[in-house]
Design a protein around this motif. Structure first.
Motif, PDB file in Angstrom:
ATOM      1  N   SER A  18       1.035  -1.238  -0.027  1.00  0.00           N
ATOM      2  CA  SER A  18       0.084  -0.117   0.025  1.00  0.00           C
ATOM      3  C   SER A  18       0.831   1.282   0.052  1.00  0.00           C
ATOM      4  O   SER A  18       0.344   2.202  -0.354  1.00  0.00           O
ATOM      5  N   LYS A  19       2.269   1.270   0.320  1.00  0.00           N
ATOM      6  CA  LYS A  19       2.974   2.147   0.526  1.00  0.00           C
ATOM      7  C   LYS A  19       3.729   2.585  -0.987  1.00  0.00           C
ATOM      8  O   LYS A  19       4.448   3.539  -1.038  1.00  0.00           O
ATOM      9  N   ILE A  20       3.757   1.616  -1.769  1.00  0.00           N
ATOM     10  CA  ILE A  20       4.484   1.659  -3.084  1.00  0.00           C
ATOM     11  C   ILE A  20       3.544   2.332  -4.074  1.00  0.00           C
ATOM     12  O   ILE A  20       2.389   1.986  -4.321  1.00  0.00           O
ATOM     13  N   ARG A  21       4.241   3.472  -4.769  1.00  0.00           N
ATOM     14  CA  ARG A  21       3.529   4.266  -5.757  1.00  0.00           C
ATOM     15  C   ARG A  21       4.009   3.795  -7.101  1.00  0.00           C
ATOM     16  O   ARG A  21       5.035   3.817  -6.995  1.00  0.00           O
ATOM     17  N   ILE A  22       3.027   3.417  -7.853  1.00  0.00           N
ATOM     18  CA  ILE A  22       3.512   2.791  -9.181  1.00  0.00           C
ATOM     19  C   ILE A  22       3.016   3.881 -10.318  1.00  0.00           C
ATOM     20  O   ILE A  22       2.083   4.238 -10.081  1.00  0.00           O
ATOM     21  N   MET A  23       4.074   4.095 -11.188  1.00  0.00           N
ATOM     22  CA  MET A  23       3.738   5.140 -11.956  1.00  0.00           C
ATOM     23  C   MET A  23       2.755   4.830 -13.115  1.00  0.00           C
ATOM     24  O   MET A  23       2.821   3.563 -13.536  1.00  0.00           O
ATOM     25  N   LYS A  24       2.024   5.613 -13.539  1.00  0.00           N
ATOM     26  CA  LYS A  24       0.860   5.206 -14.587  1.00  0.00           C
ATOM     27  C   LYS A  24       1.656   5.033 -15.875  1.00  0.00           C
ATOM     28  O   LYS A  24       2.480   5.978 -16.269  1.00  0.00           O
ATOM     29  N   MET A  25       1.123   4.085 -16.826  1.00  0.00           N
ATOM     30  CA  MET A  25       1.796   4.053 -17.983  1.00  0.00           C
ATOM     31  C   MET A  25       0.798   4.535 -19.105  1.00  0.00           C
ATOM     32  O   MET A  25       1.120   4.188 -20.359  1.00  0.00           O
ATOM     33  N   LYS A  31      -3.691  16.326 -11.536  1.00  0.00           N
ATOM     34  CA  LYS A  31      -2.450  16.478 -10.444  1.00  0.00           C
ATOM     35  C   LYS A  31      -1.995  15.499  -9.881  1.00  0.00           C
ATOM     36  O   LYS A  31      -1.030  15.534  -9.221  1.00  0.00           O
ATOM     37  N   ASP A  32      -2.478  14.264 -10.124  1.00  0.00           N
ATOM     38  CA  ASP A  32      -1.986  13.086  -9.242  1.00  0.00           C
ATOM     39  C   ASP A  32      -0.922  12.301 -10.244  1.00  0.00           C
ATOM     40  O   ASP A  32      -1.095  11.468 -10.894  1.00  0.00           O
ATOM     41  N   THR A  33       0.283  12.889 -10.010  1.00  0.00           N
ATOM     42  CA  THR A  33       1.317  12.428 -10.780  1.00  0.00           C
ATOM     43  C   THR A  33       2.511  12.604  -9.851  1.00  0.00           C
ATOM     44  O   THR A  33       2.585  12.772  -8.880  1.00  0.00           O
ATOM     45  N   GLN A  34       3.821  11.896 -10.249  1.00  0.00           N
ATOM     46  CA  GLN A  34       4.851  11.954  -9.578  1.00  0.00           C
ATOM     47  C   GLN A  34       5.164  13.378  -9.307  1.00  0.00           C
ATOM     48  O   GLN A  34       5.165  14.179 -10.130  1.00  0.00           O
ATOM     49  N   ASP A  35       5.794  13.653  -7.991  1.00  0.00           N
ATOM     50  CA  ASP A  35       6.102  15.011  -7.579  1.00  0.00           C
ATOM     51  C   ASP A  35       7.399  15.267  -8.611  1.00  0.00           C
ATOM     52  O   ASP A  35       8.478  14.530  -8.406  1.00  0.00           O
ATOM     53  N   MET A 104       7.610  11.611 -19.943  1.00  0.00           N
ATOM     54  CA  MET A 104       7.402  10.326 -19.729  1.00  0.00           C
ATOM     55  C   MET A 104       6.476   9.987 -18.338  1.00  0.00           C
ATOM     56  O   MET A 104       6.028   8.780 -18.458  1.00  0.00           O
ATOM     57  N   SER A 105       6.009  10.867 -17.626  1.00  0.00           N
ATOM     58  CA  SER A 105       5.179  10.887 -16.719  1.00  0.00           C
ATOM     59  C   SER A 105       3.697  10.481 -17.351  1.00  0.00           C
ATOM     60  O   SER A 105       2.759  10.089 -16.492  1.00  0.00           O
ATOM     61  N   CYS A 106       3.448  10.637 -18.444  1.00  0.00           N
ATOM     62  CA  CYS A 106       2.234  10.478 -19.442  1.00  0.00           C
ATOM     63  C   CYS A 106       1.072  11.445 -18.749  1.00  0.00           C
ATOM     64  O   CYS A 106      -0.079  11.296 -18.978  1.00  0.00           O
ATOM     65  N   ASN A 107       1.406  12.330 -18.138  1.00  0.00           N
ATOM     66  CA  ASN A 107       0.416  13.481 -17.827  1.00  0.00           C
ATOM     67  C   ASN A 107       0.155  14.357 -18.845  1.00  0.00           C
ATOM     68  O   ASN A 107       1.043  15.080 -19.232  1.00  0.00           O
ATOM     69  N   VAL A 108      -1.080  14.600 -19.055  1.00  0.00           N
ATOM     70  CA  VAL A 108      -1.283  15.542 -20.441  1.00  0.00           C
ATOM     71  C   VAL A 108      -0.966  17.081 -20.173  1.00  0.00           C
ATOM     72  O   VAL A 108      -0.539  17.498 -20.897  1.00  0.00           O
ATOM     73  N   GLY A 109      -1.135  17.348 -18.973  1.00  0.00           N
ATOM     74  CA  GLY A 109      -0.828  18.645 -18.651  1.00  0.00           C
ATOM     75  C   GLY A 109       0.649  18.972 -18.648  1.00  0.00           C
ATOM     76  O   GLY A 109       0.951  20.161 -19.140  1.00  0.00           O
TER      77      GLY A 109
END
Length: 144
Positions: A18-25, A31-35, A104-109
């Motif tokens: 539950s503590k591991i954050r997996i990056m979306k592909m 705004k929920d992206t890697q910091d 590469m974070s795949c965040n459209v913004g």
């Protein structure tokens, strides 16, 4: 094998799932992206995501600035000019890699911020809108 070289792997394996954050592909919006700025998670929307968008925009703008610039004066020593070109090229590549990592974070913004930065940078520094004649730059253009 050096003692303790397995510590990071053991720490990761012992971490609760539950503590591991997996990056979306996949592409996503929000705004929920890697910091981009570590340590700022949990802060307000303005401090983390919006500042990240501005940062990516400015990085891509700086890449275009370096791509269409003329810092080296005619008549400069060839060795000095070559070293300056190499330094400018290395800085441009490093900035372009930072923009690529954000995309590469795949965040459209973040993708739109980088494209906007490259577009505004080309408009200001590379197009004929703000210059009467095309001046060659010190380093070769970016190739995709």
């Amino acid at each position: 094998m050096i003692n303790g070289s397995w510590d990071p792997l053991l720490k990761l394996l012992s971490t609760s799932p539950s503590k591991i954050r997996i990056m979306k592909m996949t592409l996503f919006w929000g705004k929920d992206t890697q910091d981009i700025f570590p340590g700022w998670s949990g802060r307000s929307f303005f401090c983390s995501y919006l500042l990240g968008l501005i940062w990516v925009f400015l990085l891509s703008l700086m890449v275009e600035r370096l791509s269409h610039t003329r810092f080296i004066k005619p008549g400069t020593n060839h060795v000095v000019a070559g070293l300056l070109q190499t330094l400018m090229y290395a800085i441009r590549v490093a900035l372009a890699y930072l923009v690529m990592l954000a995309v590469m974070s795949c965040n459209v913004g973040l993708i739109l911020a980088s494209v906007a930065g490259y577009g505004v940078g080309f408009l200001v520094y590379g197009s004929r809108v703000f210059s009467k004649y095309e001046e060659p730059s010190d380093i070769p253009p970016l190739n995709c």
